[in-house]
Design a protein around this motif. Structure first.
Motif, mmCIF file in Angstrom:
data_model
loop_
_atom_site.group_PDB
_atom_site.id
_atom_site.type_symbol
_atom_site.label_atom_id
_atom_site.label_comp_id
_atom_site.label_asym_id
_atom_site.label_seq_id
_atom_site.Cartn_x
_atom_site.Cartn_y
_atom_site.Cartn_z
ATOM 1 N N SER A 60 13.576 56.785 29.184
ATOM 2 C CA SER A 60 12.121 56.678 29.048
ATOM 3 C C SER A 60 11.466 56.311 30.376
ATOM 4 O O SER A 60 10.424 56.866 30.746
ATOM 5 N N ALA A 61 12.092 55.390 31.115
ATOM 6 C CA ALA A 61 11.545 55.012 32.416
ATOM 7 C C ALA A 61 11.577 56.187 33.391
ATOM 8 O O ALA A 61 10.627 56.415 34.152
ATOM 9 N N ALA A 62 12.675 56.960 33.360
ATOM 10 C CA ALA A 62 12.770 58.127 34.244
ATOM 11 C C ALA A 62 11.715 59.172 33.887
ATOM 12 O O ALA A 62 11.114 59.791 34.777
ATOM 13 N N ASP A 63 11.462 59.363 32.589
ATOM 14 C CA ASP A 63 10.427 60.317 32.173
ATOM 15 C C ASP A 63 9.050 59.866 32.647
ATOM 16 O O ASP A 63 8.229 60.684 33.095
ATOM 17 N N THR A 64 8.795 58.560 32.550
ATOM 18 C CA THR A 64 7.504 58.038 33.018
ATOM 19 C C THR A 64 7.339 58.248 34.514
ATOM 20 O O THR A 64 6.269 58.669 34.997
ATOM 21 N N LEU A 65 8.394 57.965 35.281
ATOM 22 C CA LEU A 65 8.329 58.175 36.727
ATOM 23 C C LEU A 65 8.136 59.650 37.066
ATOM 24 O O LEU A 65 7.396 59.994 37.993
ATOM 25 N N GLN A 66 8.805 60.530 36.311
ATOM 26 C CA GLN A 66 8.650 61.952 36.566
ATOM 27 C C GLN A 66 7.221 62.407 36.296
ATOM 28 O O GLN A 66 6.669 63.227 37.043
ATOM 29 N N LYS A 67 6.610 61.871 35.243
ATOM 30 C CA LYS A 67 5.214 62.203 34.963
ATOM 31 C C LYS A 67 4.305 61.727 36.097
ATOM 32 O O LYS A 67 3.373 62.439 36.499
ATOM 33 N N ASN A 68 4.580 60.526 36.597
ATOM 34 C CA ASN A 68 3.781 60.024 37.724
ATOM 35 C C ASN A 68 3.958 60.911 38.957
ATOM 36 O O ASN A 68 2.986 61.203 39.673
ATOM 37 N N VAL A 69 5.207 61.336 39.199
ATOM 38 C CA VAL A 69 5.458 62.213 40.341
ATOM 39 C C VAL A 69 4.707 63.528 40.178
ATOM 40 O O VAL A 69 4.079 64.034 41.128
ATOM 41 N N ASP A 70 4.741 64.100 38.978
ATOM 42 C CA ASP A 70 4.029 65.358 38.743
ATOM 43 C C ASP A 70 2.523 65.187 38.928
ATOM 44 O O ASP A 70 1.847 66.059 39.504
ATOM 45 N N THR A 71 1.990 64.058 38.459
ATOM 46 C CA THR A 71 0.551 63.812 38.608
ATOM 47 C C THR A 71 0.171 63.689 40.077
ATOM 48 O O THR A 71 -0.819 64.287 40.542
ATOM 49 N N LEU A 72 0.960 62.921 40.820
ATOM 50 C CA LEU A 72 0.683 62.771 42.246
ATOM 51 C C LEU A 72 0.857 64.092 42.999
ATOM 52 O O LEU A 72 0.084 64.410 43.906
ATOM 53 N N ARG A 73 1.868 64.863 42.615
ATOM 54 C CA ARG A 73 2.070 66.152 43.268
ATOM 55 C C ARG A 73 0.879 67.085 43.017
ATOM 56 O O ARG A 73 0.421 67.791 43.931
ATOM 57 N N ASP A 74 0.372 67.085 41.778
ATOM 58 C CA ASP A 74 -0.787 67.922 41.474
ATOM 59 C C ASP A 74 -2.013 67.465 42.268
ATOM 60 O O ASP A 74 -2.789 68.297 42.767
#
Length: 306
Positions: free
Chosen positions: A101-115
């Motif tokens: 769950s923590a990795a999924d949250t970090l991945q979402k943050n990475v995707d948001t920042l990348r966008d």
């Protein structure tokens, strides 16, 4: 009347004919049954020890009792350890779920920042690109694109087979020759570029000059994003001309060989309109200031070329 004394002969009796075969005579006179009888008599007189069959039975019984004790002890230890193992397993599962769950949250943050970074870069490119901003954005993959083009769909073979007669894949040592590989996708994409494609996307992943098609095990990665078959390649360009040029090229012939020899499924069709998304993010490696400095020179940030 006088009696005559008995006659006594001093001559020795005649020898037995079998005197020279005393050993054979002894064997004949004393059979083996006498030896067995003497041994039985000695055992009976001794009165000590148990018959052999009874000792064997007792030994087997003792071995069975020992085995039963070992099995019982093992079962008891397993029963005692079962709750502890179950608890440790539950803790491990909880930890895995938490970390996932923590990795999924970090991945979402990475995707948001990348966008967000990609949007700012596109805005800057459109703002400072001058008259060629739209063309530069299109070529760099910074903006979505649409127009006529071709659609190429490639999929693994239904039934793969071992290759033993040589061919375009034999040198790579592939045992499963009916599976689409990363180098197959590389050749298809490069063939479309050479045939006149203006923009290309693979399974929704926009390709740029920095894009890489690689493999991780059996998975194909485009810019480190795994893809699953079937692989849909969309290319913008003059549809019919692009399709004909690609099929006549060396890479188009390579795809035809994969179809004929290895059962790889592929289709190509001209499309009136195809839509390609923007690249997820663009890294600027080389930038040149527009003004504000006495000397204009390129600065290298070491991140890439856009």
């Amino acid at each position: 009347m006088s009696q005559q004394p008995p006659v006594r002969s001093t001559a020795s009796p005649a020898p037995r004919p079998d005197a020279s075969m005393s050993l054979l005579t002894n064997v004949m006179d004393h059979s083996l049954d006498d030896g067995y009888a003497e041994a039985a008599a000695r055992r009976a007189e001794g009165g000590k020890g148990l018959p052999g069959t009874l000792r064997a039975k007792l030994g087997i019984a003792a071995a069975l009792l020992l085995a039963a004790a070992v099995v019982t002890l093992g079962a008891a230890q397993a029963r005692i350890a079962a709750p502890t193992l179950a608890k440790e397993r539950e803790q491990l599962i909880d930890r895995i779920e938490t970390e996932t769950s923590a990795a999924d949250t970090l991945q979402k943050n990475v995707d948001t920042l990348r966008d967000a970074v990609g949007a700012k870069q596109r805005d800057a490119l459109e703002k400072h690109g001058g008259d060629s901003a739209e063309l530069v954005s299109l070529l760099a993959g910074a903006t979505p694109a649409r127009g006529p083009g071709v659609k190429v769909v490639v999929d693994d073979a239904k039934q793969t087979k071992q290759s033993g007669a040589g061919g375009p894949r034999e040198s790579s040592g592939f045992s499963d020759t009916g599976r689409v590989r990363d180098r197959d996708m590389q050749r298809i994409v490069n063939g479309l570029w050479q045939s006149g494609a203006e923009a290309i996307a693979v399974n929704g992943q926009r390709l740029t000059s920095l894009s890489a098609i690689r493999a991780a095990g059996d998975a194909i990665l485009v810019d480190n994003r795994p893809l699953v078959p079937p692989y849909t390649v969309l290319a913008i360009g003059d549809g019919q001309r692009l399709s004909t040029a690609f099929q006549d090229s060396a890479d188009g012939q390579y795809l035809h060989v994969l179809q004929q020899n290895y059962g790889v499924r592929a289709s190509i069709s001209a499309e009136g309109e195809v839509r390609l998304p923007a690249a997820p993010s663009l890294l600027v490696r080389t930038a040149q200031p527009q003004g504000g400095g006495a000397e204009k020179r390129g600065t290298d940030t070491g991140k890439g070329t856009s």
